[in-house]
Design an enzyme around this catalytic site. Structure first.
Site, PDB file in Angstrom:
ATOM      1  N   CYS A 157      49.634  49.579  75.037  1.00  0.00           N
ATOM      2  CA  CYS A 157      50.730  48.625  75.260  1.00  0.00           C
ATOM      3  C   CYS A 157      51.123  47.941  73.960  1.00  0.00           C
ATOM      4  O   CYS A 157      51.817  48.526  73.142  1.00  0.00           O
ATOM      5  CB  CYS A 157      50.374  47.624  76.353  1.00  0.00           C
ATOM      6  SG  CYS A 157      48.693  46.947  76.237  1.00  0.00           S
ATOM      7  N   SER A 158      50.680  46.705  73.732  1.00  0.00           N
ATOM      8  CA  SER A 158      51.232  45.931  72.620  1.00  0.00           C
ATOM      9  C   SER A 158      50.215  44.975  72.012  1.00  0.00           C
ATOM     10  O   SER A 158      50.605  44.024  71.356  1.00  0.00           O
ATOM     11  CB  SER A 158      52.421  45.126  73.136  1.00  0.00           C
ATOM     12  OG  SER A 158      51.980  44.256  74.177  1.00  0.00           O
ATOM     13  N   CYS A 159      48.924  45.200  72.257  1.00  0.00           N
ATOM     14  CA  CYS A 159      47.923  44.203  71.856  1.00  0.00           C
ATOM     15  C   CYS A 159      47.852  44.020  70.340  1.00  0.00           C
ATOM     16  O   CYS A 159      47.824  44.988  69.586  1.00  0.00           O
ATOM     17  CB  CYS A 159      46.548  44.617  72.374  1.00  0.00           C
ATOM     18  SG  CYS A 159      46.497  44.769  74.171  1.00  0.00           S
ATOM     19  N   CYS A 202      48.346  49.748  69.294  1.00  0.00           N
ATOM     20  CA  CYS A 202      47.786  49.634  70.635  1.00  0.00           C
ATOM     21  C   CYS A 202      48.408  50.771  71.423  1.00  0.00           C
ATOM     22  O   CYS A 202      49.571  50.697  71.802  1.00  0.00           O
ATOM     23  CB  CYS A 202      48.103  48.286  71.284  1.00  0.00           C
ATOM     24  SG  CYS A 202      47.503  48.221  72.989  1.00  0.00           S
TER      25      CYS A 202
HETATM   26 FE    FE Z   1      48.121  46.423  74.273  1.00  0.00          FE
END
Ligand code: FE
Length: 195
Positions: A106-108, A103
């Site tokens: 971010c961190s998905c 991602c």
């Molecule tokens: Fe993310």
């Protein structure tokens, strides 16, 4: 007029202030936090995704359903995705194709299926480099792919989540689903490892 920098309250005090603000808006912070911790520690585990992978390895019809509509296929196992995860796209690794997810924003992840993202997945270094220097990054992480292997990098969005369906190792012929599930790691479902 004062010019000094305001002191930042200690963490427990700040957490209590946030909880109080949520309570004031009618949101039950205590229950919500307990539910979140329970989900993170006991529910959103990579073992769930590993069972899905093992099933796809032994059942060709299930694999087709999983590749056609991941969200519906994991629901057969009682695994739900949050409503804003509108799609679960399952990426099939083969002897000649390797998929890896990230991602960049971010961190998905599809965390209800493969577990919460590792710290390195959220690191700016991984997010920035995996899309530009994929082979080098994977090599640094212990996965040295031959030049002949096609590499596909997938950038997660808010509504489209991915999981890698790892390539079944040749030496596992005849293994039970439970034996197969036991070798499937979160790293393999992200695509930074092959089994
Ligand atoms: Fe993310």
């Amino acid at each position: 007029m004062t010019t000094h920098t305001p002191a930042i309250a200690p963490l427990p005090q700040r957490a209590a202030a946030i909880e109080a603000a949520l309570q004031a808006h009618g949101l039950d912070a205590k229950t919500g936090i307990e539910q979140g911790v329970h989900n993170a520690e006991d529910v959103w585990l990579p073992e769930r995704g590993a069972r899905v992978v093992a099933k796809a390895w032994v059942d060709a019809a299930y694999r087709q359903r999983l590749l056609a509509n991941g969200k519906a296929a994991v629901a057969e196992w009682g695994i739900e995705l949050p409503p804003h995860h509108r799609h679960l796209v399952v990426l099939e690794n083969t002897a000649t194709v390797h998929n890896v997810i990230c991602c960049t924003l971010c961190s998905c992840t599809a965390f209800t299926v493969i577990g919460l993202p590792p710290d390195w997945y959220k690191d700016l270094n991984y997010r920035a480099r995996i899309v530009r220097e994929s082979r080098s990054v994977l090599r640094e992480m212990g996965l040295d792919l031959p030049d002949t292997m096609e590499l596909r990098v997938w950038d997660t969005t808010a509504d489209t989540r991915y999981m890698v369906l790892p390539h079944r190792p040749a030496h596992t012929q005849g293994w039970s689903e439970a034996q197969l599930a036991a070798i499937v790691s979160k790293d393999a479902m992200i695509g930074v490892a092959r089994l």
